[in-house]
Design a protein around this motif. Structure first.
Motif, PDB file in Angstrom:
ATOM      1  N   UNK A 539       0.798  -1.229   0.000  1.00 47.77           N
ATOM      2  CA  UNK A 539       0.000   0.000   0.000  1.00 47.77           C
ATOM      3  C   UNK A 539       0.835   1.286   0.000  1.00 47.77           C
ATOM      4  N   UNK A 540       1.918   1.398   0.785  1.00 44.61           N
ATOM      5  CA  UNK A 540       2.708   2.642   0.730  1.00 44.61           C
ATOM      6  C   UNK A 540       3.215   2.945  -0.681  1.00 44.61           C
ATOM      7  N   UNK A 541       3.673   1.912  -1.404  1.00 41.84           N
ATOM      8  CA  UNK A 541       4.126   2.131  -2.778  1.00 41.84           C
ATOM      9  C   UNK A 541       2.968   2.532  -3.677  1.00 41.84           C
ATOM     10  N   UNK A 542       1.814   1.920  -3.429  1.00 37.09           N
ATOM     11  CA  UNK A 542       0.637   2.268  -4.224  1.00 37.09           C
ATOM     12  C   UNK A 542       0.250   3.724  -4.007  1.00 37.09           C
ATOM     13  N   UNK A 543       0.296   4.176  -2.747  1.00 37.60           N
ATOM     14  CA  UNK A 543      -0.034   5.569  -2.432  1.00 37.60           C
ATOM     15  C   UNK A 543       0.898   6.514  -3.169  1.00 37.60           C
ATOM     16  N   UNK A 544       2.192   6.226  -3.137  1.00 39.55           N
ATOM     17  CA  UNK A 544       3.168   7.092  -3.803  1.00 39.55           C
ATOM     18  C   UNK A 544       2.921   7.131  -5.308  1.00 39.55           C
ATOM     19  N   UNK A 545       2.632   5.968  -5.908  1.00 38.78           N
ATOM     20  CA  UNK A 545       2.399   5.907  -7.354  1.00 38.78           C
ATOM     21  C   UNK A 545       1.159   6.696  -7.749  1.00 38.78           C
ATOM     22  N   UNK A 546       0.081   6.525  -6.999  1.00 40.08           N
ATOM     23  CA  UNK A 546      -1.177   7.196  -7.338  1.00 40.08           C
ATOM     24  C   UNK A 546      -1.103   8.699  -7.080  1.00 40.08           C
ATOM     25  N   UNK A 547      -0.404   9.097  -6.021  1.00 42.84           N
ATOM     26  CA  UNK A 547      -0.223  10.531  -5.772  1.00 42.84           C
ATOM     27  C   UNK A 547       0.568  11.177  -6.903  1.00 42.84           C
ATOM     28  N   UNK A 548       1.586  10.467  -7.390  1.00 37.93           N
ATOM     29  CA  UNK A 548       2.376  10.988  -8.512  1.00 37.93           C
ATOM     30  C   UNK A 548       1.497  11.161  -9.747  1.00 37.93           C
ATOM     31  N   UNK A 549       0.615  10.187 -10.015  1.00 42.86           N
ATOM     32  CA  UNK A 549      -0.289  10.289 -11.166  1.00 42.86           C
ATOM     33  C   UNK A 549      -1.171  11.527 -11.044  1.00 42.86           C
ATOM     34  N   UNK A 550      -1.774  11.715  -9.876  1.00 39.42           N
ATOM     35  CA  UNK A 550      -2.724  12.816  -9.683  1.00 39.42           C
ATOM     36  C   UNK A 550      -2.039  14.169  -9.810  1.00 39.42           C
ATOM     37  N   UNK A 551      -0.827  14.284  -9.289  1.00 40.30           N
ATOM     38  CA  UNK A 551      -0.107  15.563  -9.326  1.00 40.30           C
ATOM     39  C   UNK A 551       0.504  15.830 -10.694  1.00 40.30           C
ATOM     40  N   UNK A 552       1.040  14.798 -11.333  1.00 41.41           N
ATOM     41  CA  UNK A 552       1.761  14.987 -12.597  1.00 41.41           C
ATOM     42  C   UNK A 552       0.814  15.097 -13.782  1.00 41.41           C
ATOM     43  N   UNK A 553      -0.281  14.361 -13.736  1.00 41.48           N
ATOM     44  CA  UNK A 553      -1.215  14.337 -14.869  1.00 41.48           C
ATOM     45  C   UNK A 553      -2.588  14.821 -14.404  1.00 41.48           C
ATOM     46  N   UNK A 554      -2.602  16.034 -13.844  1.00 42.46           N
ATOM     47  CA  UNK A 554      -3.811  16.566 -13.207  1.00 42.46           C
ATOM     48  C   UNK A 554      -4.984  16.680 -14.172  1.00 42.46           C
ATOM     49  N   UNK A 555      -4.711  16.829 -15.469  1.00 43.94           N
ATOM     50  CA  UNK A 555      -5.798  16.986 -16.443  1.00 43.94           C
ATOM     51  C   UNK A 555      -6.241  15.663 -17.057  1.00 43.94           C
ATOM     52  N   UNK A 556      -5.641  14.563 -16.647  1.00 48.45           N
ATOM     53  CA  UNK A 556      -5.992  13.265 -17.225  1.00 48.45           C
ATOM     54  C   UNK A 556      -7.405  12.848 -16.823  1.00 48.45           C
ATOM     55  N   UNK A 557      -8.099  12.211 -17.743  1.00 42.09           N
ATOM     56  CA  UNK A 557      -9.443  11.697 -17.455  1.00 42.09           C
ATOM     57  C   UNK A 557      -9.403  10.556 -16.435  1.00 42.09           C
ATOM     58  N   UNK A 558      -8.218  10.036 -16.153  1.00 42.34           N
ATOM     59  CA  UNK A 558      -8.085   8.923 -15.212  1.00 42.34           C
ATOM     60  C   UNK A 558      -7.936   9.380 -13.769  1.00 42.34           C
ATOM     61  N   UNK A 559      -7.852  10.681 -13.540  1.00 39.18           N
ATOM     62  CA  UNK A 559      -7.639  11.188 -12.171  1.00 39.18           C
ATOM     63  C   UNK A 559      -8.756  10.768 -11.213  1.00 39.18           C
ATOM     64  N   UNK A 560     -10.051  10.836 -11.596  1.00 39.37           N
ATOM     65  CA  UNK A 560     -11.088  10.374 -10.650  1.00 39.37           C
ATOM     66  C   UNK A 560     -10.895   8.920 -10.231  1.00 39.37           C
TER      67      UNK A 560
END
Length: 576
Positions: A539-560
């Motif tokens: 889970x800690x690695x998953x949190x880091x990966x998903x946080x990176x996605x949300x911050x780096x690709x803020x306009x992606x349709x996959x953010x929700x």
């Protein structure tokens, strides 16, 4: 029992019918519906003042007093109604329910005795007593009522359904089964209630119950045992027990078979339950006259096919499709289902022959739909030229969807993209539309107009050889630039590896697809990686990966979706 149930079901209708003729009673009903129980009680009391034997007013008063905790006030009105000539069952029923609610055991017994004297040999007084006692949770009073009923009525099976309920409350499952069998012999309709009640028996008593029911010697016990076996996880074995105990009379046997099917359909379908359903429909076909037999065979075929028993499905369908005496709709449906079964089995020549033979009996839409299915069957078998020829005349959006996938298997990137675009995003099921969108996302990133190696890889996938597909896609991904299809192919291989439980290989593929050079693919790769890490408990690695996605690709349709997965990784929501 049936008379009482019918009467209870009719009470609201009787009240409304009477109210239509009596304005005072109509006002009382309106007040009751509005929740103005005190005012409704007074209105019902006024109606009884004018007509003491009015059944609708008496029962309305009883209902209105209950939520006010003033049940005792119904007793004088019930006595007055009886004195004025109201039906004994109604007036005495109100008295019994009133005294049960108040816990007045002596008064209950006196009311039951008076009622029983006016109706010797009738179970109704005791049934009202026992039913009200069970409803109030007074098991001792209910048991006393059953015992007294059996003594006075002179039958050991009196009040068997109520006794069965009491036995279950006492965890006496075999005793309950004895009572349910007695109830079924009186009224066959109790079979449903018996099955529902005994289905809840704990695992440790299943063997005892089945031994009792199958050793009963009567068909009722054995058919009930078969239905229970089916509900307890062995539908096919349960049906065999059930079928062996079917009565010889076709009408009765057909009724039992329909009940068995209804029981299966009331629960989530499984391959075994669908096979058992097919067996039941097949047995029903042999007992159904006229047009009922082909229809039952059709239903059997569909159930067998859904359960994976294609041989039995084909056996049922051949009979209907070749039966010139069958209704046209049944023949058409049988032919369509048989063609689907043959395609699923890979018997394409047979499917093609059946389609040509059935063409005149099919509507244009039916023919095109089946032709697309046959064409895709040819494509999956590797006969791409034949598949394309079959689709030449199909200009529907559904036809473009299939021909686009055929072009993809050939490696015709330009043709596949054009046809899949023409099909649009809403053709077919949601799953099919999502698959087309995913294919388009991949194909549109590839510069080549033609890539036979890609088609070959996807053909392996369609034929069920995932290992060969993954190997071919991985080799091809290494030859393409990340932003020209290479990263997207690695994302595909990661999904395929994850689906077949190869977590290490899936993680490598997702990480390889997550590169800056492919910004359109990277968010999807990170989302898939995050989900995989959650599934692996990292889970800690998953949190880091998903946080990176949300911050780096803020306009992606996959953010929700990423936010939902992030909440899951943090334990804020249950895993889905």
């Amino acid at each position: 029992m049936r008379t009482r149930i019918f009467a209870l079901l009719m009470l609201p209708a009787l009240g409304e019918s009477a109210a239509a003729q009596q304005p005072g009673l109509a006002r009382a009903l309106d007040l009751e519906r509005q929740g103005s129980y005190a005012a409704a009680a007074e209105a019902y009391r006024a109606a009884l003042g004018a007509r003491p034997a009015d059944v609708a007013a008496l029962l309305g008063l009883e209902r209105a007093l209950l939520p006010l905790n003033r049940t005792a006030e119904a007793a004088p009105a019930a006595r007055a109604a009886l004195a004025a000539g109201a039906p004994s069952a109604v007036g005495n029923g109100v008295l019994v329910r009133t005294w049960i609610a108040l816990g007045a055991a002596d008064s209950v017994r006196a009311a039951v005795d008076r009622w029983a004297q006016s109706a010797p040999g009738d179970e109704a007084p005791y049934r009202e007593w026992v039913g009200a006692a069970i409803g109030r949770g007074d098991r001792a009073a209910a048991r006393a009522g059953v015992t007294l009923a059996r003594q006075r009525v002179g039958r050991l099976d009196a009040l068997a359904p109520e006794a069965a309920q009491l036995a279950i409350g006492e965890r006496d499952w075999t005793g309950s089964a004895h009572e349910w069998l007695a109830a079924i012999r009186q009224v066959d309709g109790f079979r449903y209630a018996a099955l529902a009640a005994l289905s809840a028996a704990p695992d440790q008593v299943h063997a005892d119950l089945l031994r009792l029911l199958q050793g009963d010697g009567a068909a009722d016990g054995r058919t009930l045992a078969g239905s229970l076996i089916a509900r307890w996880g062995d539908p096919v074995g349960g049906f065999r027990v059930f079928q062996a105990a079917l009565p010889g009379d076709n009408v009765q046997a057909a009724a039992r078979l329909k009940q068995f099917v209804e029981g299966l359909q009331a629960r989530p379908a499984t391959p075994d339950s669908r096979r058992a359903e097919g067996m039941a429909y097949e047995a029903l076909a042999t007992r159904s006259p006229g047009a009922g037999a082909p229809r039952a065979r059709m239903l059997a075929a569909q159930a067998y096919a859904d359960g994976g028993d294609r041989e039995s499905a084909r056996r049922m369908l051949n009979g209907v499709a070749d039966d010139r005496g069958a209704a046209p709709a049944a023949m058409t449906g049988a032919a369509a289902t048989l063609i689907g079964v043959l395609v699923d089995e890979g018997r394409m020549m047979d499917a093609d022959d059946r389609l040509r033979a059935a063409r005149l009996s099919l509507s244009a839409d039916e023919y095109l739909s089946l032709n697309r299915r046959v064409a895709w069957g040819w494509a999956r078998s590797g006969a791409l030229d034949r598949a394309e020829r079959a689709l030449v005349a199909d200009s529907t959006v559904e036809g473009f969807a299939v021909s686009g996938r055929v072009a993809m298997l050939r490696g015709d990137i330009l043709g596949a993209v054009a046809r899949l675009r023409a099909a649009g995003p809403y053709t077919g099921t949601r799953e099919e539309a999502a698959k087309r969108a995913s294919l388009l996302a991949l194909l549109q990133r590839i510069d080549d107009d033609s890539l036979p190696a890609l088609g070959a890889a996807f053909l392996h996938l369609e034929q069920g050889d995932t290992a060969a597909a993954v190997s071919a896609l991985s080799r091809l991904a290494g030859k393409l630039a990340p932003d020209r299809g290479g990263a997207e192919l690695r994302l595909w291989t990661g999904r395929l590896e994850a689906a077949r439980g190869r977590a290490v290989e899936a993680e490598k593929a997702f990480r390889a697809a997550d590169v800056e050079a492919a910004p359109a693919t990277a968010p999807a790769a990170e989302l898939e990686l995050g989900r995989l890490l959650i599934a692996l408990g990292r889970r800690p690695e998953a949190v880091a990966t998903l946080e990176h996605l949300i911050l780096t690709y803020a306009t992606s349709a996959l953010v929700p979706q990423a936010r939902r997965a992030l909440d899951e990784a943090r334990g804020a929501v249950p895993r889905t």
